[in-house]
Scaffold this active site. Structure first.
Site, PDB file in Angstrom:
ATOM      1  CG  HIS A 154      -5.026   7.821  14.821  1.00 55.13           C
ATOM      2  ND1 HIS A 154      -4.955   7.487  13.709  1.00 55.13           N
ATOM      3  CD2 HIS A 154      -5.719   9.021  14.668  1.00 55.13           C
ATOM      4  CE1 HIS A 154      -5.576   8.563  12.762  1.00 55.13           C
ATOM      5  NE2 HIS A 154      -5.958   9.443  13.369  1.00 55.13           N
ATOM      6  NE  ARG A 194       2.191   4.402  15.952  1.00 51.24           N
ATOM      7  CZ  ARG A 194       1.479   4.638  14.645  1.00 51.24           C
ATOM      8  NH1 ARG A 194       2.206   5.049  13.898  1.00 51.24           N
ATOM      9  NH2 ARG A 194       0.217   4.937  14.921  1.00 51.24           N
ATOM     10  CG  PHE A 248      -4.273  -4.091   7.886  1.00 51.75           C
ATOM     11  CD1 PHE A 248      -4.878  -3.176   8.250  1.00 51.75           C
ATOM     12  CD2 PHE A 248      -3.562  -3.929   6.698  1.00 51.75           C
ATOM     13  CE1 PHE A 248      -4.658  -1.917   8.095  1.00 51.75           C
ATOM     14  CE2 PHE A 248      -3.336  -2.538   6.132  1.00 51.75           C
ATOM     15  CZ  PHE A 248      -3.927  -1.676   7.022  1.00 51.75           C
ATOM     16  CE  LYS A 308      -3.801   3.568  16.477  1.00 50.27           C
ATOM     17  NZ  LYS A 308      -3.264   2.635  15.542  1.00 50.27           N
ATOM     18  CE1 TYR A 323      -6.776   3.749  11.620  1.00 49.88           C
ATOM     19  CE2 TYR A 323      -8.203   2.643  13.140  1.00 49.88           C
ATOM     20  CZ  TYR A 323      -6.951   3.374  12.944  1.00 49.88           C
ATOM     21  OH  TYR A 323      -6.115   3.628  13.849  1.00 49.88           O
ATOM     22  CG  ASN A 347       0.530   1.375  15.858  1.00 47.63           C
ATOM     23  OD1 ASN A 347      -0.846   1.925  16.216  1.00 47.63           O
ATOM     24  ND2 ASN A 347       0.628   1.547  14.453  1.00 47.63           N
ATOM     25  CD  GLU A 360      -8.015  11.213  11.342  1.00 44.64           C
ATOM     26  OE1 GLU A 360      -7.598  11.704  12.498  1.00 44.64           O
ATOM     27  OE2 GLU A 360      -7.434  10.533  10.731  1.00 44.64           O
TER      28      GLU A 360
HETATM   29  P1  IDP Z   1      -0.588   5.436  10.859  1.00 44.07           P
HETATM   30  O1  IDP Z   1      -1.544   5.099  12.199  1.00 44.07           O
HETATM   31  O2  IDP Z   1       0.977   5.386  11.138  1.00 44.07           O
HETATM   32  O3  IDP Z   1      -0.916   6.736  10.062  1.00 44.07           O
HETATM   33  P2  IDP Z   1      -1.853   4.071   8.733  1.00 44.07           P
HETATM   34  O4  IDP Z   1      -0.956   3.210   7.683  1.00 44.07           O
HETATM   35  O5  IDP Z   1      -2.554   5.076   8.519  1.00 44.07           O
HETATM   36  O6  IDP Z   1      -0.644   4.076   9.771  1.00 44.07           O
HETATM   37  O7  IDP Z   1      -2.549   2.702   9.279  1.00 44.07           O
HETATM   38  C1  IDP Z   1      -3.663   2.992  10.323  1.00 44.07           C
HETATM   39  C2  IDP Z   1      -3.568   1.820  11.437  1.00 44.07           C
HETATM   40  O8  IDP Z   1      -3.810   0.361  10.795  1.00 44.07           O
HETATM   41  C3  IDP Z   1      -1.905   1.778  12.054  1.00 44.07           C
HETATM   42  O9  IDP Z   1      -1.647   2.415  13.018  1.00 44.07           O
HETATM   43  C4  IDP Z   1      -2.200   0.033  12.535  1.00 44.07           C
HETATM   44  O10 IDP Z   1      -2.804   0.135  14.016  1.00 44.07           O
HETATM   45  C5  IDP Z   1      -3.009  -0.571  11.362  1.00 44.07           C
HETATM   46  N1  IDP Z   1      -2.236  -1.148  10.399  1.00 44.07           N
HETATM   47  C6  IDP Z   1      -1.682  -0.824   9.315  1.00 44.07           C
HETATM   48  N2  IDP Z   1      -0.912  -1.638   8.558  1.00 44.07           N
HETATM   49  C7  IDP Z   1      -1.203  -2.662   9.205  1.00 44.07           C
HETATM   50  C8  IDP Z   1      -0.768  -4.281   8.971  1.00 44.07           C
HETATM   51  O11 IDP Z   1      -0.148  -4.192   7.985  1.00 44.07           O
HETATM   52  N3  IDP Z   1      -1.086  -5.047   9.865  1.00 44.07           N
HETATM   53  C9  IDP Z   1      -2.132  -4.796  10.742  1.00 44.07           C
HETATM   54  N4  IDP Z   1      -2.499  -3.398  11.284  1.00 44.07           N
HETATM   55  C10 IDP Z   1      -1.911  -2.576  10.342  1.00 44.07           C
END
Ligand code: IDP
Length: 138
Positions: free
Chosen positions: A116, A103, A58, A10, A50, A113, A127
């Site tokens: 992906h 991470r 968010f 990212k 997404y 983070n 994707e």
């Molecule tokens: P993942 O990336 O671990 O699969 P997902 O729940 O699919 O996690 O969320 C996708 C991405 O959305 C996360 O990696 C993060 O960058 C962002 N994200 C998820 N939850 C939050 C939140 O509560 N606040 C801000 N960003 C979030």
């Protein structure tokens, strides 16, 4: 069984100079990079990628972050690649990620983070289409 996963370094990972570190971890593990490019994601691409999060509170922050700078997209292939990569990544919130995971070693923020990785074969197939044409996959 060989699987393909769509992995993104990212924009925060690119800014932190982690492209090589992340690719090296996959290669050392025995996984193969079969497609690779750097790009800035468009808003349409972000909404497609997404799709399950577009209605979450968010999402505006996530969209601004993910489209806000260059990222590296790649397809990583190998036996059980999807699960292997998810384990190597750590969990969504880096604070909960084990040290030794990507991470857990390189991030502290739930949004920014670093990486992906597809969470299922169906997600990977969907994707991959968002970033690569069939002829770009080796
Ligand atoms: P993942 O990336 O671990 O699969 P997902 O729940 O699919 O996690 O969320 C996708 C991405 O959305 C996360 O990696 C993060 O960058 C962002 N994200 C998820 N939850 C939050 C939140 O509560 N606040 C801000 N960003 C979030």
């Amino acid at each position: 069984m060989d699987q393909k996963s769509l992995v993104l370094v990212k924009p925060d990972g690119v800014r932190k100079h982690l492209i090589g570190e992340i690719i090296a971890r996959f290669e050392r593990r025995g996984l193969k990079i079969c497609a690779l490019k750097m790009l800035v994601m468009t808003k349409d691409q972000a909404k497609y990628h997404y799709a399950e999060h577009v209605d979450k509170p968010f999402f505006p922050e996530l969209e601004a972050f993910i489209t806000g700078g260059p990222l590296v997209a790649m397809i990583v292939e190998g036996p059980n690649a999807i699960k292997a990569i998810r384990t190597m990544m750590g969990v969504t919130d880096p604070i909960e990620s084990t040290p030794g995971s990507i991470r857990g070693d390189f991030a502290l923020d739930k949004g920014e983070n670093v990486i992906h990785g597809s969470d299922s074969p169906e997600a990977a197939e969907r994707e991959i289409k968002n970033f690569f044409k069939p002829e770009e996959i080796y």
